[in-house]
Design a protein around this motif. Sequence first.
Motif, PDB file in Angstrom:
ATOM      1  N   LEU A 118      62.968  86.023  -8.341  1.00  0.00           N
ATOM      2  CA  LEU A 118      63.680  85.051  -7.503  1.00  0.00           C
ATOM      3  C   LEU A 118      64.032  85.593  -6.127  1.00  0.00           C
ATOM      4  CD1 LEU A 118      66.076  83.431 -10.144  1.00  0.00           C
ATOM      5  CD2 LEU A 118      63.774  82.709  -9.448  1.00  0.00           C
ATOM      6  N   GLU A 119      64.206  86.900  -6.015  1.00  0.00           N
ATOM      7  CA  GLU A 119      64.581  87.484  -4.721  1.00  0.00           C
ATOM      8  C   GLU A 119      63.459  87.390  -3.690  1.00  0.00           C
ATOM      9  OE1 GLU A 119      62.979  90.961  -7.184  1.00  0.00           O
ATOM     10  OE2 GLU A 119      64.164  89.141  -7.508  1.00  0.00           O
ATOM     11  N   HIS A 120      62.241  87.077  -4.133  1.00  0.00           N
ATOM     12  CA  HIS A 120      61.096  86.952  -3.224  1.00  0.00           C
ATOM     13  C   HIS A 120      60.934  85.538  -2.670  1.00  0.00           C
ATOM     14  CE1 HIS A 120      59.283  90.916  -4.161  1.00  0.00           C
ATOM     15  NE2 HIS A 120      59.787  90.719  -5.364  1.00  0.00           N
ATOM     16  N   ILE A 121      61.743  84.591  -3.143  1.00  0.00           N
ATOM     17  CA  ILE A 121      61.492  83.175  -2.883  1.00  0.00           C
ATOM     18  C   ILE A 121      62.594  82.573  -2.011  1.00  0.00           C
ATOM     19  CG2 ILE A 121      61.106  80.927  -3.973  1.00  0.00           C
ATOM     20  CD1 ILE A 121      60.311  82.485  -6.516  1.00  0.00           C
ATOM     21  N   GLN A 122      62.178  81.838  -0.974  1.00  0.00           N
ATOM     22  CA  GLN A 122      63.147  81.189  -0.085  1.00  0.00           C
ATOM     23  C   GLN A 122      63.946  80.111  -0.811  1.00  0.00           C
ATOM     24  OE1 GLN A 122      64.154  81.795   2.923  1.00  0.00           O
ATOM     25  NE2 GLN A 122      62.605  83.112   3.851  1.00  0.00           N
ATOM     26  N   GLU A 123      63.284  79.341  -1.678  1.00  0.00           N
ATOM     27  CA  GLU A 123      63.941  78.253  -2.409  1.00  0.00           C
ATOM     28  C   GLU A 123      63.771  78.476  -3.916  1.00  0.00           C
ATOM     29  OE1 GLU A 123      65.775  76.075  -1.002  1.00  0.00           O
ATOM     30  OE2 GLU A 123      65.245  76.473   1.089  1.00  0.00           O
ATOM     31  N   PRO A 124      64.502  79.429  -4.485  1.00  0.00           N
ATOM     32  CA  PRO A 124      64.313  79.749  -5.905  1.00  0.00           C
ATOM     33  C   PRO A 124      64.663  78.598  -6.841  1.00  0.00           C
ATOM     34  CG  PRO A 124      66.253  80.866  -5.028  1.00  0.00           C
ATOM     35  CD  PRO A 124      65.531  80.285  -3.856  1.00  0.00           C
ATOM     36  N   ALA A 125      65.564  77.705  -6.411  1.00  0.00           N
ATOM     37  CA  ALA A 125      65.938  76.569  -7.266  1.00  0.00           C
ATOM     38  C   ALA A 125      64.731  75.687  -7.566  1.00  0.00           C
ATOM     39  CB  ALA A 125      67.042  75.753  -6.618  1.00  0.00           C
ATOM     40  N   GLU A 126      63.822  75.562  -6.605  1.00  0.00           N
ATOM     41  CA  GLU A 126      62.632  74.729  -6.801  1.00  0.00           C
ATOM     42  C   GLU A 126      61.758  75.297  -7.918  1.00  0.00           C
ATOM     43  OE1 GLU A 126      60.494  74.061  -3.191  1.00  0.00           O
ATOM     44  OE2 GLU A 126      62.224  73.194  -2.146  1.00  0.00           O
ATOM     45  N   LEU A 127      61.591  76.612  -7.936  1.00  0.00           N
ATOM     46  CA  LEU A 127      60.795  77.241  -8.990  1.00  0.00           C
ATOM     47  C   LEU A 127      61.471  77.061 -10.349  1.00  0.00           C
ATOM     48  CD1 LEU A 127      58.481  79.020 -10.028  1.00  0.00           C
ATOM     49  CD2 LEU A 127      59.896  81.022  -9.485  1.00  0.00           C
ATOM     50  N   LEU A 128      62.778  77.301 -10.408  1.00  0.00           N
ATOM     51  CA  LEU A 128      63.491  77.169 -11.682  1.00  0.00           C
ATOM     52  C   LEU A 128      63.429  75.744 -12.220  1.00  0.00           C
ATOM     53  CD1 LEU A 128      66.628  79.402 -11.013  1.00  0.00           C
ATOM     54  CD2 LEU A 128      64.748  79.891 -12.586  1.00  0.00           C
ATOM     55  N   LYS A 129      63.566  74.775 -11.336  1.00  0.00           N
ATOM     56  CA  LYS A 129      63.504  73.379 -11.775  1.00  0.00           C
ATOM     57  C   LYS A 129      62.100  73.017 -12.248  1.00  0.00           C
ATOM     58  CE  LYS A 129      67.322  71.826  -8.833  1.00  0.00           C
ATOM     59  NZ  LYS A 129      67.717  71.106  -7.589  1.00  0.00           N
ATOM     60  N   PHE A 130      61.079  73.525 -11.561  1.00  0.00           N
ATOM     61  CA  PHE A 130      59.693  73.266 -11.961  1.00  0.00           C
ATOM     62  C   PHE A 130      59.428  73.852 -13.345  1.00  0.00           C
ATOM     63  CE2 PHE A 130      55.170  74.446 -12.070  1.00  0.00           C
ATOM     64  CZ  PHE A 130      54.592  73.210 -11.809  1.00  0.00           C
ATOM     65  N   ILE A 131      59.898  75.072 -13.570  1.00  0.00           N
ATOM     66  CA  ILE A 131      59.721  75.716 -14.877  1.00  0.00           C
ATOM     67  C   ILE A 131      60.471  74.933 -15.952  1.00  0.00           C
ATOM     68  CG2 ILE A 131      60.297  77.781 -16.227  1.00  0.00           C
ATOM     69  CD1 ILE A 131      59.782  79.403 -13.638  1.00  0.00           C
ATOM     70  N   SER A 132      61.705  74.568 -15.659  1.00  0.00           N
ATOM     71  CA  SER A 132      62.520  73.843 -16.635  1.00  0.00           C
ATOM     72  C   SER A 132      61.880  72.516 -17.019  1.00  0.00           C
ATOM     73  CB  SER A 132      63.922  73.605 -16.061  1.00  0.00           C
ATOM     74  OG  SER A 132      64.735  72.921 -16.985  1.00  0.00           O
ATOM     75  N   THR A 133      61.307  71.826 -16.039  1.00  0.00           N
ATOM     76  CA  THR A 133      60.708  70.516 -16.280  1.00  0.00           C
ATOM     77  C   THR A 133      59.415  70.610 -17.077  1.00  0.00           C
ATOM     78  OG1 THR A 133      61.640  69.658 -14.224  1.00  0.00           O
ATOM     79  CG2 THR A 133      59.787  68.450 -15.147  1.00  0.00           C
ATOM     80  N   ASN A 134      58.620  71.650 -16.827  1.00  0.00           N
ATOM     81  CA  ASN A 134      57.258  71.692 -17.353  1.00  0.00           C
ATOM     82  C   ASN A 134      57.009  72.658 -18.503  1.00  0.00           C
ATOM     83  OD1 ASN A 134      55.645  69.896 -15.409  1.00  0.00           O
ATOM     84  ND2 ASN A 134      56.807  71.209 -14.006  1.00  0.00           N
ATOM     85  N   PHE A 135      57.890  73.639 -18.702  1.00  0.00           N
ATOM     86  CA  PHE A 135      57.548  74.693 -19.663  1.00  0.00           C
ATOM     87  C   PHE A 135      58.619  74.971 -20.712  1.00  0.00           C
ATOM     88  CE2 PHE A 135      55.479  75.576 -15.596  1.00  0.00           C
ATOM     89  CZ  PHE A 135      54.154  75.518 -15.986  1.00  0.00           C
TER      90      PHE A 135
END
Length: 245
Positions: A99-116
């Motif tokens: 997450l420290e590499h990502i400007q908008e980490p919430a977007e990645l977490l939400k994508f993972i939560s929704t799809n996986f």
Amino acid sequence: PKINRHPWEQTTLRILQFLIKPYRRRKILDVGSGDAFIASEIAKTNPGATVTGVDINYTLEILETLSAIKPANLFLKKDLNEIKDFNNDSDIVVLMDVLEHIQEPAELLKFISTNFTNNNTIYVITVPAFQSLFSEHDRKLGHVKRYNLKKLKSLLRQCQLQAISEGYVFTSLFVIRKIQLLLEKKTGRHTYDDAGINNWKAGKLVSITIGLIFWMEFKISWYLSKIGIHIPGLTCFCICRRSPL
């Protein structure tokens, strides 16, 4: 060729194995799996599980090299979209130093939560701790920011994730990094070594000793965290799952 793993890497793996042990491990997703060291070891110690490692930095050449040495129950992919149909009910999602590499980490977490994931999925998340420690080390590694537990848990709440357990690890490295930063400010010279973890040359006895120190630090901080005492460390972690409605 066999890589001489840094005690930090070995202990990070040991900590992850400790954290996921109480939970179901039928299907594990490792996001940001890098050289697949952790994903491979988790696959070996959980032969009945399907482990999928995903990393946007994988090239065809890297995938070919890693595929030649990986366990049979480990699958490596470049893009999360490649596995949406297969990994939509992961038991455990691992995001270690991602997450420290990502400007908008919430977007990645939400994508993972929704799809996986589902309501029972456990997330294990680690990030570098304390923005006050941000240095040339972070810039060279492509870090956008560092976190503390308050900021990490705030990010998780934005994504409807609730921390079950949290804490800091690598207390001795936190102290060393503090000293390094003080020296950098005083001398104007950077003490960060580009070789770092990837060029660990110490002998077996030294590596084992350092690893034991790291592990003892973790166990002490783990049990203290259970009573609300958090000793600072170079890394912070959270085990979390979807918040109840």
